[in-house]
Design an enzyme around this catalytic site. Structure first.
Site, PDB file in Angstrom:
ATOM      1  N   GLU A 265       8.903   5.672   4.715  1.00 26.85           N
ATOM      2  CA  GLU A 265       7.619   5.838   4.028  1.00 26.85           C
ATOM      3  C   GLU A 265       7.756   5.742   2.519  1.00 26.85           C
ATOM      4  O   GLU A 265       6.877   5.184   1.850  1.00 26.85           O
ATOM      5  CB  GLU A 265       6.992   7.172   4.441  1.00 26.85           C
ATOM      6  CG  GLU A 265       6.520   7.159   5.895  1.00 26.85           C
ATOM      7  CD  GLU A 265       5.968   8.492   6.356  1.00 26.85           C
ATOM      8  OE1 GLU A 265       6.109   9.488   5.602  1.00 26.85           O
ATOM      9  OE2 GLU A 265       5.413   8.555   7.471  1.00 26.85           O
TER      10      GLU A 265
ATOM     11  N   HIS B  60      -1.151   8.145   8.773  1.00 28.06           N
ATOM     12  CA  HIS B  60      -0.810   9.288   9.624  1.00 28.06           C
ATOM     13  C   HIS B  60      -1.927   9.608  10.632  1.00 28.06           C
ATOM     14  O   HIS B  60      -1.734  10.467  11.493  1.00 28.06           O
ATOM     15  CB  HIS B  60      -0.509  10.520   8.770  1.00 28.06           C
ATOM     16  CG  HIS B  60       0.788  10.451   8.038  1.00 28.06           C
ATOM     17  ND1 HIS B  60       0.927   9.815   6.814  1.00 28.06           N
ATOM     18  CD2 HIS B  60       2.033  10.901   8.351  1.00 28.06           C
ATOM     19  CE1 HIS B  60       2.180   9.900   6.413  1.00 28.06           C
ATOM     20  NE2 HIS B  60       2.874  10.558   7.322  1.00 28.06           N
TER      21      HIS B  60
END
Length: 240
Positions: A136, A169
Site C-alpha cells: 500500500e 479498503h
C-alpha cells in the site's frame, strides 16, 4: 507519472486484489474453510504483487525525493517508529469526528473481520502486518501521492491519494479514519524523502491493531494501551 508507475497501480489492482478472488475459487473447490481460503489467497496474491512491483520500480527514482538528499537513515528509522504515535493520534481524532458527523460505529467491520480470521489462522498476519503495508505504501504513497505531489501542493496530493487509499479498503463508514492516516503517512514520506518511513509506521500500526491476536490480550486492554500511547504522544508534542 512514468509508465512503470502506471504498471505498479495496474499490478496492485489486478494481482494484489483481483487475483486473490480468482485464486479463492479453486481453493474452495478443495473444500478448505473460509479462513484458510482467505489466508492462502491473500498471502499468495500480495507476495506476487509485491514481487512484480519491486521488479518494476527497483531502478526508478523516488518521485518525492528528486534532487534533495533523504533524511539520515538513523533519523528515518526513529521517525518511522514515531509515525505510529502520529497515526494513532490522527486515527482517533478522525473516529471522534466521524461520530459527531454521522454516528459511525467505533469498530471497523473490515478490521474486525480480519481479526476474527486471524484468531483461527495466525498466518494471515504475514499479509496484514508485513505484505499489505509495504504494498500500500509503494502504491498509494510512492506511485500515486508522489506523482501528484510533483504537480500540486501537499494538501491536495495527500487528500486525493488518501481518499483512494480509504476507498480501496471498502470500509466507507470509516473513510475519514483511513484518510487521516493517509495524510500522516504522506507527511512522513515528504519529511524524510524515504518511502521506508511510512512503511515502518504502517507496519507498526497494523501490528498494533493485531495485538489481540499476537499477544492474546483482551480488546479492552488494547484500548487502554492506545489511550496511553496518545498521552505519550501529547507529551512529546508539547516538547517539540
Amino acid at each position: 507519472m512514468s509508465l512503470r508507475y502506471w504498471f505498479v497501480i495496474i499490478t496492485f489492482v489486478v494481482v494484489a486484489q483481483l487475483f486473490s478472488a480468482v485464486l479463492a475459487i479453486p481453493l474452495y473447490a478443495l473444500e478448505l474453510d473460509f479462513g484458510d481460503v482467505i489466508t492462502i489467497s491473500t498471502i499468495s496474491s500480495f507476495a506476487l504483487g509485491l514481487l512484480i512491483i519491486w521488479l518494476l520500480i527497483r531502478k526508478e527514482s523516488d518521485p518525492v525525493r528528486g534532487n534533495e538528499p533523504p533524511m539520515h537513515i538513523g533519523w528515518s528509522l526513529l521517525l518511522g517508529f514515531g509515525g505510529l504515535f502520529a497515526a494513532i493520534f490522527a486515527q482517533n481524532i478522525a473516529f471522534q469526528l466521524q461520530q459527531l458527523l454521522y454516528d459511525a460505529p467505533v469498530e471497523s467491520e473490515n478490521t474486525q473481520m480480519l481479526l476474527d480470521i486471524m484468531t483461527e489462522n495466525v498466518w494471515l498476519l504475514i499479509a496484514v502486518v508485513i505484505l499489505g503495508p509495504i504494498l500500500e505504501e509503494l502504491v498509494f504513497r510512492q506511485a500515486i501521492f508522489g506523482h501528484l505531489y510533483k504537480k500540486m501542493n501537499f494538501f491536495w496530493a495527500a487528500l486525493i491519494s488518501s481518499v483512494v487509499f480509504s476507498a480501496i479498503h471498502f470500509d466507507f463508514t470509516h473513510i475519514l479514519v483511513y484518510t487521516a492516516v493517509g495524510f500522516v503517512f504522506a507527511g512522513l514520506y515528504v519529511w524524510s524523502k524515504r518511502i521506508i518511513v511510512p512503511i515502518i509506521a504502517h507496519v507498526l500500526m497494523n501490528a498494533f491493531a493485531s495485538l489481540p491476536i499476537l499477544l492474546d490480550i483482551d480488546i479492552e486492554d488494547l484500548e487502554e494501551m492506545e489511550e496511553n500511547l496518545q498521552f505519550i504522544f501529547g507529551i512529546l508534542g508539547a516538547w517539540m
